[in-house]
Design a protein around this motif. Structure first.
Motif, mmCIF file in Angstrom:
data_model
loop_
_atom_site.group_PDB
_atom_site.id
_atom_site.type_symbol
_atom_site.label_atom_id
_atom_site.label_comp_id
_atom_site.label_asym_id
_atom_site.label_seq_id
_atom_site.Cartn_x
_atom_site.Cartn_y
_atom_site.Cartn_z
ATOM 1 N N SER A 1 -1.601 6.650 -3.521
ATOM 2 C CA SER A 1 -2.693 7.541 -3.140
ATOM 3 C C SER A 1 -3.083 8.527 -4.229
ATOM 4 C CB SER A 1 -2.289 8.340 -1.899
ATOM 5 O OG SER A 1 -1.812 7.486 -0.911
ATOM 6 N N ARG B 1 -1.623 6.765 -10.632
ATOM 7 C CA ARG B 1 -1.211 5.625 -9.799
ATOM 8 C C ARG B 1 -0.372 4.634 -10.577
ATOM 9 N NH1 ARG B 1 -6.514 6.018 -7.725
ATOM 10 N NH2 ARG B 1 -7.212 4.321 -9.053
ATOM 11 N N THR C 1 15.077 0.806 5.937
ATOM 12 C CA THR C 1 15.824 -0.453 5.986
ATOM 13 C C THR C 1 16.290 -0.847 4.596
ATOM 14 O OG1 THR C 1 14.350 -1.113 7.756
ATOM 15 C CG2 THR C 1 15.747 -2.812 6.828
ATOM 16 N N LEU C 2 15.390 -0.693 3.627
ATOM 17 C CA LEU C 2 15.729 -1.055 2.248
ATOM 18 C C LEU C 2 16.916 -0.229 1.757
ATOM 19 C CD1 LEU C 2 14.863 -2.578 -0.397
ATOM 20 C CD2 LEU C 2 13.828 -0.423 -1.039
ATOM 21 N N PRO D 1 10.325 0.480 6.833
ATOM 22 C CA PRO D 1 10.849 -0.507 5.888
ATOM 23 C C PRO D 1 11.640 0.128 4.749
ATOM 24 C CG PRO D 1 8.567 -0.967 6.393
ATOM 25 C CD PRO D 1 8.884 0.333 7.052
ATOM 26 N N ARG E 1 8.654 1.173 -5.033
ATOM 27 C CA ARG E 1 7.899 -0.076 -4.973
ATOM 28 C C ARG E 1 7.569 -0.465 -3.535
ATOM 29 N NH1 ARG E 1 8.988 -5.112 -8.410
ATOM 30 N NH2 ARG E 1 10.728 -5.586 -7.039
ATOM 31 N N LEU E 2 8.603 -0.420 -2.685
ATOM 32 C CA LEU E 2 8.392 -0.843 -1.303
ATOM 33 C C LEU E 2 7.483 0.146 -0.576
ATOM 34 C CD1 LEU E 2 9.101 -2.927 0.806
ATOM 35 C CD2 LEU E 2 10.924 -1.439 1.571
ATOM 36 N N SER F 1 3.956 -0.577 -1.603
ATOM 37 C CA SER F 1 3.357 -1.803 -1.066
ATOM 38 C C SER F 1 3.164 -1.693 0.451
ATOM 39 C CB SER F 1 4.172 -3.032 -1.454
ATOM 40 O OG SER F 1 5.408 -3.013 -0.799
ATOM 41 N N THR F 2 4.119 -1.033 1.153
ATOM 42 C CA THR F 2 3.928 -0.888 2.595
ATOM 43 C C THR F 2 2.736 0.012 2.888
ATOM 44 O OG1 THR F 2 6.331 -0.916 2.695
ATOM 45 C CG2 THR F 2 5.179 -0.510 4.741
ATOM 46 N N MET G 1 9.943 1.439 -13.017
ATOM 47 C CA MET G 1 10.270 0.016 -13.077
ATOM 48 C C MET G 1 11.083 -0.310 -14.325
ATOM 49 S SD MET G 1 9.028 -0.661 -10.338
ATOM 50 C CE MET G 1 9.890 -2.177 -10.436
ATOM 51 N N GLN H 1 14.610 0.510 -13.843
ATOM 52 C CA GLN H 1 15.323 -0.421 -12.985
ATOM 53 C C GLN H 1 16.054 -1.498 -13.772
ATOM 54 O OE1 GLN H 1 12.966 -2.753 -10.342
ATOM 55 N NE2 GLN H 1 14.442 -2.562 -8.697
ATOM 56 N N ASN I 1 0.113 0.456 1.070
ATOM 57 C CA ASN I 1 -1.116 -0.290 0.799
ATOM 58 C C ASN I 1 -1.398 -1.332 1.870
ATOM 59 O OD1 ASN I 1 -1.626 1.150 -1.458
ATOM 60 N ND2 ASN I 1 -0.777 -0.366 -2.884
ATOM 61 N N GLU I 2 -0.312 -1.924 2.414
ATOM 62 C CA GLU I 2 -0.504 -2.963 3.418
ATOM 63 C C GLU I 2 -1.128 -2.424 4.693
ATOM 64 O OE1 GLU I 2 3.157 -5.028 4.416
ATOM 65 O OE2 GLU I 2 3.086 -5.808 2.368
ATOM 66 N N LEU J 1 19.954 -1.692 2.997
ATOM 67 C CA LEU J 1 20.329 -2.913 2.276
ATOM 68 C C LEU J 1 20.905 -2.589 0.911
ATOM 69 C CD1 LEU J 1 17.299 -5.248 3.062
ATOM 70 C CD2 LEU J 1 19.613 -5.427 3.938
#
Lengths: 323, 284
Positions: A139, A146, A250-251, A247, A207-208, A211-212, A154, A157, A214-215, A254
């Motif tokens: 955003s 952005r 959850t990540l 999510p 990252r997640l 993407s979430t 990244m 990482q 944006n989804e 994990l």
């Protein structure tokens, strides 16, 4: 005003009930996995031949080994041994450390708070950094905002954590002389290990989250919020970002295994007195009782932590329990 | 920023990959080529020169020398062999295990699926590195054990992906048609179901490769993997740690080699995930 109403949306979430059935199912699953993990450890110990020989000091005579075997029941049939093994674990009854001579279980327990302090702080800070970068990359107002922060994360990482820690030591401890290289004498010792571990957590979260976000950006309830005339910023935070938290949580659950592995490496690198460092020391010096106690406690902690994260996911996103 | 913009759907990209990905392929290719050709380059990673200890990078020693006067450049070239070998072999074994079990569980379902899935759950309830430490200390640290440990740890991610893909595909009409044509079960699985799992495996395989590489390097760094004096990136970083103040180059170059490989594997993995629109984060 605006920020207060943002939190109301989250508060409403926190009030929705958690199904007892979900909690039970998850707890039983966790117990089962833990039992499996302990069984695997038992089978491996047994696969080496005589567990008593493994657990006894190298200098022990044949009688001492036999004595230890009798004491811990290694001379009995395997099903009895297995039962004893489970009982001993539940009672925290491990042979003494081969080096300090103190009970192995206590040696490990003694270090748990240090690892918790390191791990929890790193996960929280890493997740916060990841959320901020993820939000900005989804955003942000300008293209630079952005693209640049998330690209930087990244790159981080792909730096292995031991090398990351080494770079931090080289730069901040040896070159700038701002922070101590190792040990645990003050809070300043915590900064570099926490940064190293947080750098592991942050990129995936960012990252997640991006993407979430944006989804679900154009889902109907979010468009409705826009149509009501709520400012774009409020829509982004209250409806878009908060709905994308599930999510991400959850990540993080994990990734706990990765965080633990990272803690083992980072604690060793910075000579930080945690469970991970103890485990590596025990493994390198072949102090099997301590290594076993550490492995089992780490499995226990890991399972409890994943259970807590799963409950947290449901609190944040009640849809998650109906899968 | 306008409130309403049209949602852009990601087009499936065909043809040439983007520049960054090409660059990643080139980097990975170069590192692989250097590592594979290490025995033929005529560089000796063990040759000690006590007259030339702890030399900074120079024309003669591009990456400097270590405490025993060994050439870091030669050791970096040779040091790629253990991690890359372990990475590729462990990934191959893990993919095969995950694929086999996944096909079996997804196609047969029932008890087989229940058993394998519980096994995967148990496996995942033991943090990877911790299990590896335990196995290596009980059975000894060797390259073979490293490969076995890492492969055993990573089969679950392929298993989960393959299993859910098989479950999604097994009742589609082309599989039903094959079944009606009385084609044998094995052939149905191999010819009609297996191909649809390959893109998924490309993604999880790449992720697995960088994880395996990282695990090998971390274990070697901790002193439980490849043992000195065998050149290995992880071991070299660990050796360089004690000389950090006097010779940053000892740890820096093997570390950078690891970063390069990890970075290219990651970029390639992201690109594959993008092309096949698979999410590589395990949250299908």
């Amino acid at each position: 005003m605006a920020t207060i109403s943002h939190f109301k949306a989250l508060q409403a979430r926190l009030r929705s009930p958690i199904e007892v059935r979900f909690l039970l199912r998850r707890a039983i699953g966790g117990l089962f996995s833990l039992w499996g993990a302990v069984t695997i450890v038992f089978l491996m110990l047994y696969a080496t031949g005589n567990p008593a020989e493994v657990l006894a000091p190298e200098t022990a005579t044949a009688e001492q080994v036999a004595e230890l075997a009798r004491q811990y029941g290694f001379d009995q049939p395997i099903y009895l041994q297995y039962r004893n093994f489970l009982v001993n674990i539940m009672q925290g009854n491990f042979p003494n450390s081969l080096y300090t001579g103190r009970p192995a279980f206590q040696e490990v327990l003694y270090r748990v708070p240090n690892t918790l302090l390191l791990g929890l702080t790193a996960v929280v800070l890493g997740a916060l950094l990841g959320l901020v970068v993820g939000y900005v990359s989804s955003s942000g107002r300008s293209r630079i905002m952005r693209v640049v922060p998330i690209r930087l994360l990244m790159i981080l990482q792909s730096v292995p954590n031991f090398f990351m820690g080494l770079l931090l030591i080289y730069f901040f401890s040896l070159t700038l002389r701002w922070l101590p290289t190792s040990g645990f004498s003050s809070w300043r010792n915590l900064i570099l290990p926490i940064t190293t571990l947080a750098c592991y957590v942050a990129p995936n979260v960012a990252r997640l989250f991006r993407s979430t976000m944006n989804e679900i950006r154009f889902e109907e309830h979010i468009q409705t919020a826009r149509a009501k005339g709520i400012s774009e910023r409020a829509v982004r935070i209250r409806h878009n970002a908060i709905n994308a938290l599930g999510p991400v949580t959850t990540l993080i659950g994990l990734q706990l295994g990765g965080v633990l592995a990272g803690a083992v490496v980072v604690e060793t690198l910075f000579a930080y007195p945690g469970v991970g460092q103890l485990l590596v020391q025990a493994v390198v010096s072949r102090d099997y009782p301590v290594a076993l106690a550490a492995v089992i406690l780490v499995c226990l902690g890991y399972n409890i932590a994943s259970l807590l994260v799963d409950v947290l996911v449901v609190i944040i996103d009640p849809r998650a329990q109906k899968r | 920023m306008s409130a309403i913009t049209t949602q852009t759907t990601k087009a499936v990209r065909r043809g040439m990959p983007p520049v960054g990905v090409m660059f990643a392929f080139a980097t990975l290719g170069c590192v692989l080529l250097m590592t594979v050709s290490a025995p033929f380059l005529g560089v000796d990673p063990y040759k000690q020169d006590l007259m030339a200890i702890l030399l900074p990078p120079s024309f003669e020693h591009p990456f400097g020398t270590d405490l025993l006067g060994r050439d870091i450049a030669a050791r970096v070239i040779w040091g790629g062999i253990p991690p890359l070998f372990v990475g590729f072999t462990a990934t191959a074994i893990a993919v095969l295990l995950g694929l086999g079990f996944g096909l079996l569980a997804g196609y047969r379902q029932g008890i087989v699926d229940g058993f394998l899935s519980r096994l995967a759950d148990i496996q995942m309830s033991i943090p990877g590195l911790v299990l590896a430490l335990l196995i290596l200390v009980l059975f000894g640290a060797s390259i073979t054990n490293l490969i076995i440990v890492i492969a055993l740890e990573s089969w679950t991610m392929h298993y989960r992906v393959v299993r859910s893909q098989v479950m999604a595909v097994r009742n589609l009409s082309f599989v039903e048609a094959a079944r009606l044509a009385s084609i044998g079960e094995v052939w149905i699985v191999l010819r009609h179901i297996l191909p649809s799992t390959i893109p998924l495996l490309a993604v999880t395989g790449t992720a697995n490769f960088s994880q395996a590489l990282l695990m090998e390097a971390a274990l070697s760094f901790l002193g439980i993997g490849v043992q000195p004096p065998t050149p290995d990136w992880g071991t070299m970083v660990s050796e360089g740690q004690s000389q950090l103040a006097g010779g940053w180059w000892i740890a820096m170059f093997p570390g950078m080699a690891l970063v390069l490989v990890m970075w290219s594997a990651q970029v390639i993995g992201d690109w594959l995930a993008d092309v096949y629109s698979v999410r590589g984060d395990g949250l299908q």
